[in-house]
Design a protein around this motif. Structure first.
Motif, PDB file in Angstrom:
ATOM      1  N   ALA A  93       1.208   3.954  -3.119  1.00 34.39           N
ATOM      2  CA  ALA A  93       0.822   5.349  -2.860  1.00 34.39           C
ATOM      3  C   ALA A  93       1.949   6.300  -3.240  1.00 34.39           C
ATOM      4  N   LEU A 133       2.062   6.534  -7.043  1.00 31.68           N
ATOM      5  CA  LEU A 133       0.947   7.335  -7.544  1.00 31.68           C
ATOM      6  C   LEU A 133       1.195   8.821  -7.320  1.00 31.68           C
ATOM      7  N   ALA A 134       1.801   9.173  -6.189  1.00 26.50           N
ATOM      8  CA  ALA A 134       2.144  10.576  -5.922  1.00 26.50           C
ATOM      9  C   ALA A 134       3.229  11.049  -6.879  1.00 26.50           C
ATOM     10  N   GLU A 180       0.812  -1.215   0.000  1.00 30.15           N
ATOM     11  CA  GLU A 180       0.000   0.000   0.000  1.00 30.15           C
ATOM     12  C   GLU A 180       0.848   1.268   0.000  1.00 30.15           C
ATOM     13  N   ASP A 181       1.865   1.315   0.851  1.00 34.47           N
ATOM     14  CA  ASP A 181       2.693   2.516   0.944  1.00 34.47           C
ATOM     15  C   ASP A 181       3.496   2.740  -0.341  1.00 34.47           C
TER      16      ASP A 181
END
Length: 253
Positions: free
Chosen positions: A220, A223-224, A216-217
């Protein structure tokens, strides 16, 4: 590959429109298999698409273990986001460009280069299949201006291929102009794939291969990073115009 025992190489060659010497080269392994040959063999032997399918499975199974999870994510994705800083992404490479890139690896034999070229081109089927994914690509302008002695013709062809693909409704190619300078994506290329259920998987390339990012991290963070590089890129139409300028840059003056 072991031809039908009832056919000589010359007879089989006539059926698939290849010379007996070429059939012999394939049979003995001195010439790598290709899809055109096997598609004709399937037709001649009335084997459906068995041989072509077996080649696809063999190519997949010979991919390095770190790349297989990404290949599966890429194949089933509903959306792909690709960022490249040095090379045209494999999904968009022409046969000649892919061959030139792979030959830079002096540990590859010519047969291995050809095998990898075929596998790379096979991956591109997702761009033209009946239900293709949306593909959004961000490239540094330098990817298209980079060349070497004797490669200008290959680059003209490659940039032309990008222009053709950019006209497809599901393909969006965006360039980051050279004047932009350093940005968060400068740390290296990466890719993101969104599956039908909405989950994301990332892929990071490095000099020893690559790594799948599925926590998940990590996703993320990618995606950023994507939002940052996408913000720096030109709109779609301006990017196509700049790509056409890059094609002219490589053409003989």
């Amino acid at each position: 590959m072991g031809m039908n025992a009832n056919l000589s190489q010359e007879e089989f060659g006539r059926m698939v429109h290849y010379s007996a010497s070429l059939v012999s080269a394939v049979d003995t392994g001195t010439r790598p298999l290709d899809r055109v040959f096997l598609a004709r063999a399937d037709e001649a032997l009335k084997s459906g698409d068995l041989l072509v399918t077996l080649l696809r499975i063999a190519e997949r199974d010979r991919e390095p273990s770190w790349f297989k999870p990404w290949l599966e994510a890429e194949r089933t994705a509903r959306q792909l986001r690709l960022y490249e800083t040095t090379l045209v992404p494999g999904l968009f490479q022409t046969e000649n460009y892919a061959r030139a890139v792979l030959r830079f690896n002096d540990t590859f034999s010519e047969a291995e280069v050809e095998r990898q070229v075929a596998a790379r081109l096979a991956r591109q089927d997702i761009l033209t299949r009946q239900d293709p994914p949306q593909v959004v690509v961000v490239l540094d302008e330098g990817v298209l201006s980079r060349t070497a002695e004797g490669l200008s013709g290959i680059m003209v062809e490659q940039v032309g291929r990008l222009i053709e693909l950019a006209e497809l409704p599901h393909v969006h190619i965006h360039l980051i102009p050279r004047v932009t300078g350093l940005r968060i994506g400068s740390s290296g290329p990466f890719a993101l794939a969104r599956s039908a259920d909405g989950g994301w998987v990332g892929h990071l390339e490095h000099q020893l291969g690559g790594a799948v990012v599925d926590d998940e991290d990590g996703v993320a963070a990618l995606l950023a990073r994507w939002e940052n590089v996408r913000t720096e890129a030109l709109p779609r139409r301006q990017s196509i115009d700049l790509t056409k300028e890059m094609q002219a840059h490589h053409e003989p003056q």
